[in-house]
Write a protein that holds these residues in place. Structure first.
Motif, PDB file in Angstrom:
ATOM      1  N   GLY A   1      32.784  57.129  30.016  1.00 24.14           N
ATOM      2  CA  GLY A   1      31.645  56.814  29.142  1.00 24.14           C
ATOM      3  C   GLY A   1      31.418  55.319  29.020  1.00 24.14           C
ATOM      4  O   GLY A   1      30.284  54.853  28.902  1.00 24.14           O
ATOM      5  N   HIS A   2      32.507  54.556  29.053  1.00 22.86           N
ATOM      6  CA  HIS A   2      32.396  53.105  28.856  1.00 22.86           C
ATOM      7  C   HIS A   2      31.520  52.440  29.931  1.00 22.86           C
ATOM      8  O   HIS A   2      30.691  51.591  29.606  1.00 22.86           O
ATOM      9  CB  HIS A   2      33.792  52.486  28.852  1.00 22.86           C
ATOM     10  CG  HIS A   2      33.802  50.991  28.814  1.00 22.86           C
ATOM     11  ND1 HIS A   2      33.271  50.262  27.765  1.00 22.86           N
ATOM     12  CD2 HIS A   2      34.273  50.071  29.704  1.00 22.86           C
ATOM     13  CE1 HIS A   2      33.429  48.963  28.004  1.00 22.86           C
ATOM     14  NE2 HIS A   2      34.020  48.817  29.175  1.00 22.86           N
ATOM     15  N   LEU A   3      31.704  52.834  31.195  1.00 22.94           N
ATOM     16  CA  LEU A   3      30.976  52.146  32.277  1.00 22.94           C
ATOM     17  C   LEU A   3      29.454  52.271  32.097  1.00 22.94           C
ATOM     18  O   LEU A   3      28.766  51.253  32.036  1.00 22.94           O
ATOM     19  CB  LEU A   3      31.469  52.635  33.646  1.00 22.94           C
ATOM     20  CG  LEU A   3      32.943  52.270  33.918  1.00 22.94           C
ATOM     21  CD1 LEU A   3      33.463  53.012  35.148  1.00 22.94           C
ATOM     22  CD2 LEU A   3      33.104  50.766  34.103  1.00 22.94           C
TER      23      LEU A   3
ATOM     24  N   GLU B   1      29.652  43.366  38.188  1.00 24.36           N
ATOM     25  CA  GLU B   1      31.064  42.996  38.356  1.00 24.36           C
ATOM     26  C   GLU B   1      31.980  43.681  37.354  1.00 24.36           C
ATOM     27  O   GLU B   1      33.187  43.803  37.588  1.00 24.36           O
ATOM     28  CB  GLU B   1      31.239  41.465  38.261  1.00 24.36           C
ATOM     29  CG  GLU B   1      30.728  40.770  39.503  1.00 24.36           C
ATOM     30  CD  GLU B   1      31.366  39.403  39.740  1.00 24.36           C
ATOM     31  OE1 GLU B   1      32.319  39.032  39.015  1.00 24.36           O
ATOM     32  OE2 GLU B   1      30.893  38.690  40.648  1.00 24.36           O
ATOM     33  N   HIS B   2      31.414  44.110  36.232  1.00 21.31           N
ATOM     34  CA  HIS B   2      32.237  44.790  35.226  1.00 21.31           C
ATOM     35  C   HIS B   2      32.811  46.090  35.786  1.00 21.31           C
ATOM     36  O   HIS B   2      33.966  46.422  35.561  1.00 21.31           O
ATOM     37  CB  HIS B   2      31.368  45.075  33.992  1.00 21.31           C
ATOM     38  CG  HIS B   2      32.044  45.847  32.900  1.00 21.31           C
ATOM     39  ND1 HIS B   2      31.807  47.192  32.692  1.00 21.31           N
ATOM     40  CD2 HIS B   2      32.958  45.485  31.974  1.00 21.31           C
ATOM     41  CE1 HIS B   2      32.536  47.611  31.656  1.00 21.31           C
ATOM     42  NE2 HIS B   2      33.238  46.595  31.202  1.00 21.31           N
ATOM     43  N   GLU B   3      32.011  46.808  36.553  1.00 24.84           N
ATOM     44  CA  GLU B   3      32.441  48.121  37.029  1.00 24.84           C
ATOM     45  C   GLU B   3      33.618  48.033  38.002  1.00 24.84           C
ATOM     46  O   GLU B   3      34.629  48.705  37.799  1.00 24.84           O
ATOM     47  CB  GLU B   3      31.257  48.892  37.628  1.00 24.84           C
ATOM     48  CG  GLU B   3      31.611  50.328  37.981  1.00 24.84           C
ATOM     49  CD  GLU B   3      30.573  51.340  37.530  1.00 24.84           C
ATOM     50  OE1 GLU B   3      29.573  50.949  36.887  1.00 24.84           O
ATOM     51  OE2 GLU B   3      30.762  52.529  37.804  1.00 24.84           O
TER      52      GLU B   3
ATOM     53  N   MET C   1      35.759  45.733  38.238  1.00 24.91           N
ATOM     54  CA  MET C   1      36.917  45.254  37.486  1.00 24.91           C
ATOM     55  C   MET C   1      37.641  46.425  36.826  1.00 24.91           C
ATOM     56  O   MET C   1      38.859  46.516  36.832  1.00 24.91           O
ATOM     57  CB  MET C   1      36.435  44.294  36.412  1.00 24.91           C
ATOM     58  CG  MET C   1      37.188  43.018  36.383  1.00 24.91           C
ATOM     59  SD  MET C   1      36.362  41.956  35.226  1.00 24.91           S
ATOM     60  CE  MET C   1      36.221  40.554  36.255  1.00 24.91           C
ATOM     61  N   HIS C   2      36.827  47.321  36.240  1.00 20.13           N
ATOM     62  CA  HIS C   2      37.439  48.503  35.633  1.00 20.13           C
ATOM     63  C   HIS C   2      38.034  49.433  36.677  1.00 20.13           C
ATOM     64  O   HIS C   2      39.045  50.085  36.430  1.00 20.13           O
ATOM     65  CB  HIS C   2      36.433  49.270  34.784  1.00 20.13           C
ATOM     66  CG  HIS C   2      36.417  48.822  33.367  1.00 20.13           C
ATOM     67  ND1 HIS C   2      37.434  49.112  32.496  1.00 20.13           N
ATOM     68  CD2 HIS C   2      35.538  48.063  32.680  1.00 20.13           C
ATOM     69  CE1 HIS C   2      37.164  48.576  31.316  1.00 20.13           C
ATOM     70  NE2 HIS C   2      36.022  47.923  31.399  1.00 20.13           N
ATOM     71  N   GLN C   3      37.416  49.501  37.855  1.00 19.26           N
ATOM     72  CA  GLN C   3      37.978  50.401  38.879  1.00 19.26           C
ATOM     73  C   GLN C   3      39.409  49.992  39.177  1.00 19.26           C
ATOM     74  O   GLN C   3      40.273  50.832  39.413  1.00 19.26           O
ATOM     75  CB  GLN C   3      37.107  50.368  40.138  1.00 19.26           C
ATOM     76  CG  GLN C   3      35.791  51.111  39.900  1.00 19.26           C
ATOM     77  CD  GLN C   3      34.738  50.825  40.941  1.00 19.26           C
ATOM     78  OE1 GLN C   3      34.888  49.937  41.779  1.00 19.26           O
ATOM     79  NE2 GLN C   3      33.648  51.564  40.885  1.00 19.26           N
TER      80      GLN C   3
HETATM   81 FE    FE Z   1      34.930  46.974  29.875  1.00 20.45          FE
END
Ligand code: FE
Ligand code: AVJ
Length: 445
Positions: free
Chosen positions: A47-49, A139-141, A143-145
């Motif tokens: 859900g966060h992404l 770039e956030h995605e 990083m989470h991966q």
């Molecule tokens: Fe985040």
């Protein structure tokens, strides 16, 4: 300058597909589990992404309404609390995967629509100036991966399904002889010029130029085989090798070896992402900063500072500085173990084409490199308008800078100025280290 709409859509599609594949590997009964007690449960991140994408680009950037106000609060931010009791439970009941995915699809539609048709570059709006919000979500995605992979790594093997195309572990080769090389004194350019960079996170700005005295650095990351000597010498029981915080963590949690090591039937194994691997002596050891520091003390050496890492990775004999350890060419599979090509590390020194000007191996990929530098803003730091709390929450003196990248670092995140950070006692990430020493270290006392 305008952002390339098609390039953004393509990158977004790659990101979303890769995330989807990651969540699909988790068995349904593990969907609400919390493989790392300090982080949110798995479902939170699915859900966060998409919620982050809407909050950042659609709401904060374009000033439009969101999709689901409750989700956009529930899934707003991950956590990094001090200890497990502070982690709390987030929600007492999470939405189902179906509900979370339905939200994700609506969010994706809104983002694609923005990339295609909206004014996502506006220099009169700090959140959209030079496409800031668009780059922030792109770039956030990835990083989470990477952080999700650390998390999946801790799941029991029966709670994840190995994708068919996953390469097996590369275990051949004995560890290369340890060797160090002299890096002469010189200038290191940390950070980036805000006027020239296409995008960077706030902690990458502005430029920060440091004079670095000469030092000697290990050519290879510390291997499992080398680290085993420290374990067998009782390194985890020697109080004098550990800082206060590290000792509390080791003694209190009865930590006796790297988290990635497991003992079965009297033999050491490496806990790989998809299988147990017979002790891979030639792989870089993955440890917390506290363990890296204790080992380097045991060796009579120390960890490099962030500036020393820069000198080693990007400096060269003629005084110029490179964009990557190997030069100016963009990252590809010949330069290092990154961009999800392998689920686990490979033997140190596997990528001669990725060496730095001084002949130092694996400075990008195969494991982040811990530095001794406490995470803080460079002089002149300002929080980024698209995500003002991205860094500032972690300027607490307890987080350390990591440089380089791991097998699970997307190639876009390998730029010179990118800085990663974690607490000194965080053992979960794909992080290794190498030792340095300099004449100034040998203090007589
Ligand atoms: Fe985040
Ligand atoms: C930069 C990897 C430390 O995952 O804690 C993601 C990145 N921040 N969403 C983290 C991040 C907010 C961050 N690290």
């Amino acid at each position: 300058m305008t952002i390339d709409r098609q390039a953004s859509l393509d990158w977004f599609a790659v990101n979303r597909r890769r995330s989807r594949e990651l969540f699909d590997t988790v068995t349904p009964d593990a969907y609400e589990s919390r493989p790392i007690p300090l982080r949110n449960p798995i479902c939170f991140y699915e859900g966060h992404l998409p919620a982050f994408n809407v909050n950042t680009l659609v709401k904060r950037g374009l000033g439009e309404g969101g999709i689901d106000p409750a989700y956009e609060v529930l899934f707003e931010r991950g956590i990094d609390p001090e200890d497990e009791s502070a982690a709390g439970n987030g929600a007492s009941r999470w939405p189902s995967r179906k509900e979370i995915q339905a939200y994700g699809e609506e969010s994706d539609r809104a983002i694609r629509e923005a990339f295609l048709n909206k004014e996502i570059v506006r220099d009169d709006n700090p959140v959209l100036a030079r496409g800031l919000a668009a780059y922030t979500i792109l770039e956030h995605e990835p990083m989470h991966q990477e952080t999700l992979r650390y998390m999946w790594h801790r799941l029991p093997y029966e709670k994840k399904v190995r994708p068919a195309a996953t390469p097996g572990p590369v275990v051949d080769g004995s560890p290369p002889a340890s060797r160090s090389v002299r890096v002469p004194a010189g200038k290191a350019t940390l950070g980036a010029d805000p006027e020239r960079a296409v995008f960077g996170w706030d902690n990458e700005f502005p430029l920060c130029i440091v004079d670095v005295p000469e030092f000697e650095m290990d050519v290879h990351d510390t291997t499992n085989a080398e680290y085993l000597e420290f374990v067998e010498d009782g390194g985890y029981e020697k109080r004098e090798l550990w800082d206060e915080e590290g000792w509390e963590w080791v003694a209190g949690g009865r930590v006796r070896h790297p988290l990635f090591w497991e003992r079965h039937g009297g033999a050491w194994f490496w806990r790989g992402m998809w299988e147990l691997v017979p002790f891979p002596g030639s792989w870089p050891v993955y440890v917390s900063c506290a363990e890296a520091r204790a080992y380097s003390r045991w060796k009579g050496k120390r960890l490099p500072s962030e500036a020393e890492y820069h000198r080693a990775a990007f400096g060269s004999a003629d005084g110029s500085e490179r964009s990557y350890p190997w030069g100016e060419e963009p990252p590809d599979e010949t330069r290092g173990n990154f961009d999800f090509a392998n689920p686990d590390p490979v033997p140190v020194g596997s990528f001669p084409a990725g060496r730095s000007a001084w002949g130092i191996h694996d400075l990008a990929g195969n494991g982040w490199e811990w530095t001794s530098t406490v995470f803080a803003g460079f002089p002149g730091f300002t929080p980024m308008p698209s995500y003002p709390v991205y860094s500032t929450d972690f300027f607490d003196g307890k987080h350390f800078v990591l440089k380089g990248g791991s097998p699970a670092t997307a190639k876009e995140l390998l730029r010179r100025s990118l800085r990663n950070w974690f607490r000194g006692n965080y053992p979960y990430l794909y992080a290794t280290f190498r030792c340095v020493q300099s004449s100034g270290d040998r203090v007589i006392g």
